[in-house]
Structure formats: C-alpha cells, structure tokens
Design a protein around this motif. Structure first.
Motif, mmCIF file in Angstrom:
data_model
loop_
_atom_site.group_PDB
_atom_site.id
_atom_site.type_symbol
_atom_site.label_atom_id
_atom_site.label_comp_id
_atom_site.label_asym_id
_atom_site.label_seq_id
_atom_site.Cartn_x
_atom_site.Cartn_y
_atom_site.Cartn_z
ATOM 1 N N GLU A 131 -17.634 -4.220 -11.229
ATOM 2 C CA GLU A 131 -17.943 -4.746 -9.893
ATOM 3 C C GLU A 131 -16.683 -5.102 -9.102
ATOM 4 O OE1 GLU A 131 -19.263 -5.687 -12.706
ATOM 5 O OE2 GLU A 131 -21.381 -5.124 -12.563
ATOM 6 N N GLN A 132 -15.718 -5.744 -9.773
ATOM 7 C CA GLN A 132 -14.538 -6.198 -9.046
ATOM 8 C C GLN A 132 -13.295 -5.392 -9.411
ATOM 9 O OE1 GLN A 132 -14.927 -10.617 -9.029
ATOM 10 N NE2 GLN A 132 -12.723 -10.565 -8.582
ATOM 11 N N LEU A 133 -13.366 -4.726 -10.552
ATOM 12 C CA LEU A 133 -12.198 -4.003 -11.055
ATOM 13 C C LEU A 133 -12.666 -2.726 -11.759
ATOM 14 C CD1 LEU A 133 -9.144 -3.917 -11.866
ATOM 15 C CD2 LEU A 133 -9.752 -5.303 -13.867
ATOM 16 N N SER A 134 -12.199 -1.570 -11.277
ATOM 17 C CA SER A 134 -12.531 -0.298 -11.932
ATOM 18 C C SER A 134 -11.356 0.114 -12.808
ATOM 19 C CB SER A 134 -12.804 0.784 -10.886
ATOM 20 O OG SER A 134 -14.024 0.533 -10.231
ATOM 21 N N VAL A 135 -11.655 0.576 -14.013
ATOM 22 C CA VAL A 135 -10.589 0.879 -14.979
ATOM 23 C C VAL A 135 -10.736 2.307 -15.507
ATOM 24 C CG1 VAL A 135 -9.474 0.146 -17.132
ATOM 25 C CG2 VAL A 135 -10.632 -1.552 -15.694
ATOM 26 N N ILE A 136 -9.615 3.028 -15.586
ATOM 27 C CA ILE A 136 -9.613 4.351 -16.226
ATOM 28 C C ILE A 136 -8.466 4.394 -17.237
ATOM 29 C CG2 ILE A 136 -9.488 6.854 -15.908
ATOM 30 C CD1 ILE A 136 -10.568 6.586 -13.137
ATOM 31 N N GLY A 137 -8.792 4.782 -18.461
ATOM 32 C CA GLY A 137 -7.791 4.917 -19.514
ATOM 33 C C GLY A 137 -7.336 6.354 -19.660
ATOM 34 N N TYR A 138 -6.803 6.684 -20.820
ATOM 35 C CA TYR A 138 -6.336 8.050 -21.033
ATOM 36 C C TYR A 138 -6.498 8.442 -22.489
ATOM 37 C CZ TYR A 138 -3.844 12.123 -19.176
ATOM 38 O OH TYR A 138 -3.531 13.377 -18.705
ATOM 39 N N ALA A 139 -7.033 9.596 -22.750
ATOM 40 C CA ALA A 139 -7.110 10.251 -24.058
ATOM 41 C C ALA A 139 -8.513 10.339 -24.654
ATOM 42 C CB ALA A 139 -6.156 9.644 -25.086
#
Lengths: 337, 337
Positions: free
Chosen positions: A268-276
């Motif tokens: 809702e307040q923070l969108s997160v994308i990682g890797y792998a």
C-alpha cells in the motif's frame, strides 16, 4: 590420382550441418537427434569416412569430465544453473566435477589448477571478480582446455559466455515501479566489482531517466554496508520512499523487516521488487515481485557451448545474453496506482 | 650396533600424541597447533628423524584433493555442511572436488569412479539410498581410498561416519508438541529408504508412546504422495489435528498453505514443527519451529575424520552421532497451552 581423404567438414557441408554436429554424431557425444545422427552415419559410411587417427587418439584421451567453478551454493540461482548444466552434460555422457571459489580469487586459482590436474575436458566458470587479475584463466585457456563463462564475464577474456541481461532486467523492474506511480525509489546495490552489480545499477538509472526522475544519492545504499538495516531505517523514515529495487531477493527481505518495524504497509505504501526469483520470494508475506534470470537455461546454454567447443575447438565464439522476466507478485500495488 | 631408525611412532610416544598428529605436523598437512608443531619438529630434529623414503614417496603421490558426493545443493543443509567441510579442508591445504548424485544410484556410482580417476586422496559421501547395493562403495574402499560417510550411513559399510541424532531430534519435537497439549499430531514422512526418514518416524512414535497417545494411521502422510496437499486438507478437516511434525521445513510450509486456505490459525489452533532449520523457517509467517541438525559441525567432523584416516589408514573407526537442537519459534503455542 590419390583419392582425397573425406573430412568431417566435407560431411558437414554435404548435409548443411556444423562440423561440430557431425563430430558429435560420429563420436556419440553431444545432443544430436536420432534422425540426424543416422543421416550422418549413413553418409559417412557411403563416403568411406575414416577418423583421422591422431584426432581419434586425442578424442580417446578424453576423461569425459567437465569442471565447474561457482562461487557458492547458498543461492538457489546456482543450484538451478547446475541443474541446467547437468541436463546437458549427463545426456552427453559427461560427469561434472565442481569446485567452489567462495568469491575468493586465490581459491579460484587453486580450483582451476585442481580441475586441470584432474584432466577435465573443459571448464565452465562463474568468475569471482571483475577488473581483477585473470592470469589463471588465461593459463587455463592457453593449456588448450576449452572454457565457457556463465553468469559473469569480463571483456578481457575472449571465450564463449552466457550471461543474463541484467541491465534490461533492472530496467524493467524500475520502469514498472515508475509506471505504478513510485517517485522515490530506493536502490540497494550488490557487491563491488561485479558486472551484475554495475549493470543492475545502470538499469535503475536508465529507468529513472526515462521517467524524468532525478537520481538521488541518498536513496542509494550498499549491500556491504555493515549498518545496512540502520541506513534502510533512516531512508524509509526520512525520504518518503514509495518504491524499492534491490540487487537480490534477500536484500528485499531486509526492507520487509524494517518496513514491518516502522508499520509501513507493503504494497500500500511501499512497492518492492527484488532480483533473482529465489524461493524466499514466494515464502515471504506479501510474496515478492522479482526478476527471473532463467538460471536453468543459462546453465544449459553454457554446457552446450562448452560441448561445442570441446568437439570443435575452432568453432566461432558463441555468446548469449539471456532475456530476463519480470515477475509481479504481492509486493507491488496494481498498475492503476 | 646398528642405530635404530627413529619412526613417527617413537616421536608420538615421546610426546604423548598420536602418530597421525606427528605425521601431520611433519608434512604440513592437517590441523596441529603452532606450539605442538614446533615441539614435534624440534624433537624430530633432535632425534635425527628422516622420513621413510617409501612413505615419503607415497605421501608425495598425494593430489591434495578430497572428493565429496552429495545428493544436491537445493537444500541449505548441504551448503552449510559444505561450509563445515571447507573450513577444515582448506586450512589443511586440500582442494574439494564435488559431485552430485541427484539421489540416483547410477549417478553415484559414476561419481565415485570419476573421483577415483581424478586420484582424490579420500572421499566424503552422503549415500543416496539405504538398503540398496553398495558394491561401488566397497570397491572404493578396496581401492585403498579412505571413505567417510556424512548425514546418512549404512550398517553394511564399515567406515567412519558422522550422522545427526534423528531419533532424538524427532522425539524432542513431538515431545514438545505433547507437552503443550497437542493430542492429534500429524506426521509427514520423508522419502522411502532413507535412514533419516525411518529414525524421525521412530522418534515421533516414541514421543507418542511416552505420553500414552495412540498412534493413528490416518495421521501419517507420505511426502512422496502425489496428492499430498489434498491429503493434508482431508486430515486437517476431519481429524481435529492440533499439532504437526514434518520430515522437513518445506513440508511444514505445505501445511501452512492448507491451514491458511482452511482458516486454521497457526499457532492458536495448530502448532507446527518442521525439520532442518532451513532459511525458509525464518522467512515464513509465523516463523517455524524446527530441529537444527548442526550441518556445519557435521561437515567439519566428517572432514576431520577423513583427514585422520588419510594420514593414518590404521586409525580406529571414528563415529559421531551429533546432538540436535529444538528451535521453538512462532508456529507453536506457549508451554502454558
């Protein structure tokens, strides 16, 4: 008139396949379809092909083993890459001998020597550092043992390689964050000296540029920072961070921990994308968006390139920059913003 | 009178250490404290010790490599075990050559042959199956190459081994579930034919017996069952399950998925304990109680046993059954019930 000796190249030209395919069909080595193999064997018989005795003896000097040097096994990425390599090598009748370098160059040099002493027919390696010394790699190539680099490469080493398009992978992730309305996007960089760290950071920068978002130094963190959690806490508290793109899924989990502590809801307040696309990305709550690098395919391509080079040392340089795939899960709000 | 030739055993007796320690100190191989090494070197010099030329030549015939055969790298358990092995072997100047068996015996046989062809000085192996054929293992031992088994062993193979006390580990987990009031405890068994599967199941049974709880067949599931999720669903719906103990942490996660689907809260209504303390156990929500097997220590012990046997083939059989540690996290309700 002396009859010309029929060569593998003659057979290859006649059937419009590569000499390497003919060699593999004749020697029972690599992946050749049953149909193609029969065609090649039939023509070889018809033309009276007999293997060059020197080549034959060299061939028989093979150990049918391939060496693999990788940094470590903790990351799922390398076990998937290993599975891809094995899918090719085991079908071709090769055994794998694996050494780990622990990202340590001295260890990598020893591993190279150990594999050469074990007389492997070729080596697949994920080199431990960029812009460092490469004498051992050069020595290995000079010894005539074919080498293929996987995951990481260096422009100083002229040998086949398979890498993943980290620039585009990072670009697609940060572009997505911008599309869903993020404007203050935190980036946690990977270890120094790795081509992957550099390329993912470049992809982050390029996506910001495309969306005319200014690059802010205070939103850049280093994974090697001993106070990383504290830095993330400071960042999330003071800079209205609404998006995060991290070098790895594990680093994204660090952001989850701090966000939960600060009662900042994801997505809702923070969108997160990682890797792998490590398994952790499906275990954590909410599930993590990430960039899949196709490690299985990377291993399979690398192994095929190596077999090609073993069977035909004169083959042209094969290189591959594998596409990545953005996987959107629960950690990003919808496209509608 | 011919002067008696001073042997390693003489030096060992004089200093009250094992011949293997003396051998390692003199040859710069294994782990010997700086102080002890200096003592040994000083005495050897004083007594005019000169290495037996045949022993010396045999020693120099070493490749300083150790072979490792493990099933796979997907589980963190094996990468921790590898780290433990490397902590010992790298300090002793040995390189590791690793082969994976994929739990497949044909592959394990090939790997054994490949490692012997590479002339490794010894082999550490996690054997792929129990109660199966062991000719290749016997052949390996007959060749004179020392072997140490880690994680799994067989009573048919007389060689040093390091295992984890799976019976006690499982017992401690199920005993805990009983103590907090669980009475219908589901168990998901591991793969057939593994000593670990058998011993964990025995520990489960023994804990139930201690608490005078009847073993119910309908609460036993097999991890290999293709309908596992459905079976878990049926079990949780129909048998008032209030506790679960699974062969692995990954299997515990399957229970989490079904419980969430059925709106059964963990730990309020269902307490869960997994096995192996894989990273997943700290990523999932609530964090998972589990049994830690000390894989790093297992690897370190195994490597030490192997170095001892390489340096002194006549050494007495060393075996170790490592203690496990119950790790209670968010997936179990408190002891007060």
């Amino acid at each position: 008139m002396k009859k010309k000796r029929i060569s593998i190249t003659d057979i290859a030209n006649a059937l419009n396949v590569t000499p390497s395919t003919v060699s593999r069909a004749l020697n029972g080595g690599g992946k050749v379809s049953e149909k193609k193999r029969n065609e090649i064997l039939a023509l070889a018989k018809e033309l009276g092909y007999r293997p060059n005795p020197i080549a034959k003896s060299l061939l028989e000097n093979r150990t049918n083993t391939i060496g693999l040097i990788i940094p470590e096994f903790t990351h799922h990425f390398y076990s998937r890459m290993l599975a891809g390599i094995e899918s090719v090598t085991s079908e071709a009748g090769y055994q794998l001998l694996i050494c780990t370098s622990n990202e340590n160059q001295a260890q990598e040099i020893k591993s190279t020597q150990t594999l050469l002493d074990a007389r492997v027919d070729g080596i697949l390696a994920t080199i431990s550092k960029m812009n460092d010394k490469f004498e051992h790699i050069q020595e290995e190539m000079d010894s005539g043992t074919p080498l293929v680099l996987v995951d990481r490469f260096s422009e100083e080493i002229e040998t086949p390689y398979v890498i993943s398009d980290d620039f585009k992978g990072a670009f697609s992730a940060v572009d997505y964050l911008c599309e869903i309305g993020c404007r203050n996007i935190l980036h946690i960089k990977g270890p120094d000296n790795l081509s992957t760290t550099f390329n993912r950071f470049m992809g982050y920068k390029e996506a910001l540029r495309k969306h005319e978002i200014e690059l802010k130094e205070e939103l850049l963190l280093e994974s090697s920072d001993t106070n990383l959690l504290e830095k993330i806490r400071f960042c999330l508290t003071n800079h209205q961070v609404d998006g995060a793109f991290t070098y790895s899924d594990y680093l994204a989990f660090e952001i989850y921990k701090v966000a939960s502590e600060l009662n900042i809801p994801i997505p809702e307040q923070l969108s997160v994308i990682g890797y792998a696309d490590e398994p952790i990305s499906t275990y954590i709550n909410p599930t993590l968006s990430t960039v899949n690098q196709q490690p299985f395919e990377m291993g399979a391509f690398g192994a095929n390139y190596l077999l090609n080079k073993i069977n035909n040392p004169e083959i042209a340089l094969e290189i591959k920059n594998l596409e990545t795939r953005l996987v959107i899960r629960g950690s990003c709000k919808g496209l509608e913003g």
